[in-house]
Design a protein around this motif. Structure first.
Motif, mmCIF file in Angstrom:
data_model
loop_
_atom_site.group_PDB
_atom_site.id
_atom_site.type_symbol
_atom_site.label_atom_id
_atom_site.label_comp_id
_atom_site.label_asym_id
_atom_site.label_seq_id
_atom_site.Cartn_x
_atom_site.Cartn_y
_atom_site.Cartn_z
ATOM 1 N N UNK A 83 11.713 16.712 27.964
ATOM 2 C CA UNK A 83 12.067 15.651 28.911
ATOM 3 C C UNK A 83 12.977 14.603 28.274
ATOM 4 N N UNK A 84 12.894 14.444 26.951
ATOM 5 C CA UNK A 84 13.820 13.600 26.198
ATOM 6 C C UNK A 84 14.363 14.431 25.040
ATOM 7 N N UNK A 85 15.462 13.981 24.448
ATOM 8 C CA UNK A 85 16.147 14.789 23.434
ATOM 9 C C UNK A 85 15.828 14.421 21.996
ATOM 10 N N UNK A 86 15.575 13.120 21.737
ATOM 11 C CA UNK A 86 15.499 12.638 20.363
ATOM 12 C C UNK A 86 14.349 11.670 20.174
ATOM 13 N N UNK A 87 13.909 11.536 18.920
ATOM 14 C CA UNK A 87 12.847 10.576 18.621
ATOM 15 C C UNK A 87 12.767 10.373 17.118
ATOM 16 N N UNK A 88 12.404 9.170 16.689
ATOM 17 C CA UNK A 88 12.028 8.912 15.302
ATOM 18 C C UNK A 88 10.531 9.160 15.169
ATOM 19 N N UNK A 89 10.142 9.857 14.107
ATOM 20 C CA UNK A 89 8.741 10.175 13.876
ATOM 21 C C UNK A 89 8.487 10.117 12.379
ATOM 22 N N UNK A 90 7.227 9.910 11.968
ATOM 23 C CA UNK A 90 6.893 9.941 10.543
ATOM 24 C C UNK A 90 7.333 11.284 9.965
ATOM 25 N N UNK A 91 7.967 11.238 8.809
ATOM 26 C CA UNK A 91 8.596 12.438 8.252
ATOM 27 C C UNK A 91 7.621 13.600 8.097
ATOM 28 N N UNK B 226 0.827 -1.203 0.000
ATOM 29 C CA UNK B 226 0.000 0.000 0.000
ATOM 30 C C UNK B 226 0.863 1.256 0.000
ATOM 31 N N UNK B 227 1.864 1.295 0.884
ATOM 32 C CA UNK B 227 2.615 2.539 1.037
ATOM 33 C C UNK B 227 3.997 2.288 1.612
ATOM 34 N N UNK B 228 4.829 3.291 1.498
ATOM 35 C CA UNK B 228 6.102 3.334 2.217
ATOM 36 C C UNK B 228 6.251 4.738 2.791
ATOM 37 N N UNK B 229 7.051 4.866 3.831
ATOM 38 C CA UNK B 229 7.323 6.188 4.381
ATOM 39 C C UNK B 229 8.612 6.147 5.189
ATOM 40 N N UNK B 230 9.469 7.145 5.006
ATOM 41 C CA UNK B 230 10.676 7.209 5.830
ATOM 42 C C UNK B 230 10.359 7.754 7.207
ATOM 43 N N UNK B 231 11.204 7.451 8.152
ATOM 44 C CA UNK B 231 11.145 8.094 9.455
ATOM 45 C C UNK B 231 12.052 9.314 9.445
ATOM 46 N N UNK B 232 11.812 10.206 10.379
ATOM 47 C CA UNK B 232 12.662 11.385 10.523
ATOM 48 C C UNK B 232 13.177 11.431 11.954
ATOM 49 N N UNK B 233 14.483 11.613 12.098
ATOM 50 C CA UNK B 233 15.063 11.809 13.423
ATOM 51 C C UNK B 233 14.903 13.284 13.776
#
Length: 328
Positions: free
Chosen positions: A201-209, A124-131
């Motif tokens: 409270x946290x510094x980093x995360x992967x999220x949908x671009x 159906x789809x693809x999507x990169x993550x964003x740091x």
């Protein structure tokens, strides 16, 4: 009675007694009843939105209702097992994700075989993550982030979504590539993790671009890098991990449609054509864009090859990181 009429009558009697011959059965109409699309996650998320968009299109295409049934739990295993054990007639489908590959890559403990127990219908789809990073991290590029982590080992933190998630596995993979010590902070869902990231409270995360770039353009987060093989269309200004010095680091989320093994080829072909058609319509494309994913349709064979490669990719990541599955 003529021989032609007699032959016709005998054929009719055979059909009544024994059912239609195989040649006729293959040409039977599909679908003959409502289609169910099981989603292994709660309502409201990207998979739910995608499934409902497809269901509306399939209902119009086939003239039969297509309904979405959310069955969250077990890291997507509950819904997946239900589809594996459903009648193989094409009327029960699964909208699955890269969690399907991850569960298979972890090995034993599944109540189904992730490849042999399914018919592959369509990607159906693809999507990169964003740091993304909180602005207080003072890192706008991957190079600056690695430098900050090396200067303060164990002080920076990453919001992960559990050891069986692509977010956790991907970031652990990157940590070993870069040789950095960044603290893992597990969360039960993306909402609470993002709230803590926005609050510092946290510094980093992967999220949908698509979601990450909205926060970055609003000045609330910093877009550091994307995990795709090329820059994301929604964020052309953000470099990839490959461009930032890590050419092997490519990680894509994906959605795909599976059916039980043994589903007739005719049904698979019709479903694939209908799904590919749906992914070319502006309304479905717009709804997918709203949850940050890009249509990426293909043949059943292409989906099977994609999943096989994805399982092997995650097996290598798991072996490298030593990750252990949740709940198993």
């Amino acid at each position: 009675m003529s021989r032609t009429l007699l032959g016709t009558l005998l054929l009719a009697l055979c059909v009544l007694a024994f059912g239609a011959p195989a040649a006729l059965a293959q040409g039977a109409a599909f679908p003959t009843k409502p289609i169910r699309i099981l989603v292994p996650f709660p309502p409201g998320g990207g998979t739910d939105v995608a499934a409902r968009a497809l269901a509306e299109h399939l209902g119009k295409e086939f003239g039969q209702p297509a309904v979405v049934e959310n069955r969250p739990g077990g890291n997507s295993i509950i819904a997946t097992d239900a589809v594996a054990k459903a009648a193989p007639d094409g009327h029960t489908l699964l909208l699955t994700t890269d969690f399907h590959s991850i569960n298979a890559a972890f090995g034993a403990g599944l109540p189904y075989d992730s490849l042999k127990d399914f018919a592959f219908v369509a990607r159906v789809s693809t999507s990169p993550l964003m740091l993304v990073a909180h602005p207080s991290t003072n890192a706008r590029t991957l190079k600056e982030l690695v430098a900050a982590a090396n200067a303060n080992p164990g002080k920076l933190s990453f919001a992960s979504l559990g050891t069986s998630s692509p977010h956790y596995l991907g970031f652990e993979w990157f940590k070993r590539m870069a040789g950095v010590n960044i603290l893992d902070v597990p969360y039960k869902g993306g909402g609470p993790a993002l709230a803590d990231l926005l609050g510092g409270q946290v510094n980093l995360m992967f999220i949908v671009a698509a979601n990450g770039i909205r926060q970055a353009r609003a000045g609330k987060l910093v877009a550091v890098a994307v995990t795709g093989p090329s820059r994301a269309g929604v964020a052309p200004e953000v470099a990839t991990f490959a461009e930032s010095g890590y050419p092997e680091f490519v990680l894509l989320n994906w959605y795909g449609i599976l059916a039980p093994a043994g589903t007739p080829r005719d049904a698979v072909v019709k479903l694939n054509a209908a799904i590919v058609g749906a992914l070319a319509t502006p309304v479905v494309v717009e709804r997918l864009a709203g949850v940050g994913v890009d249509p990426a349709p293909g043949t059943p064979e292409a989906l099977e090859d994609w999943i096989r490669q994805d399982i092997e990719r995650y097996r290598r990541i798991i072996a490298l990181t030593g990750a252990r599955p949740e709940g198993r």
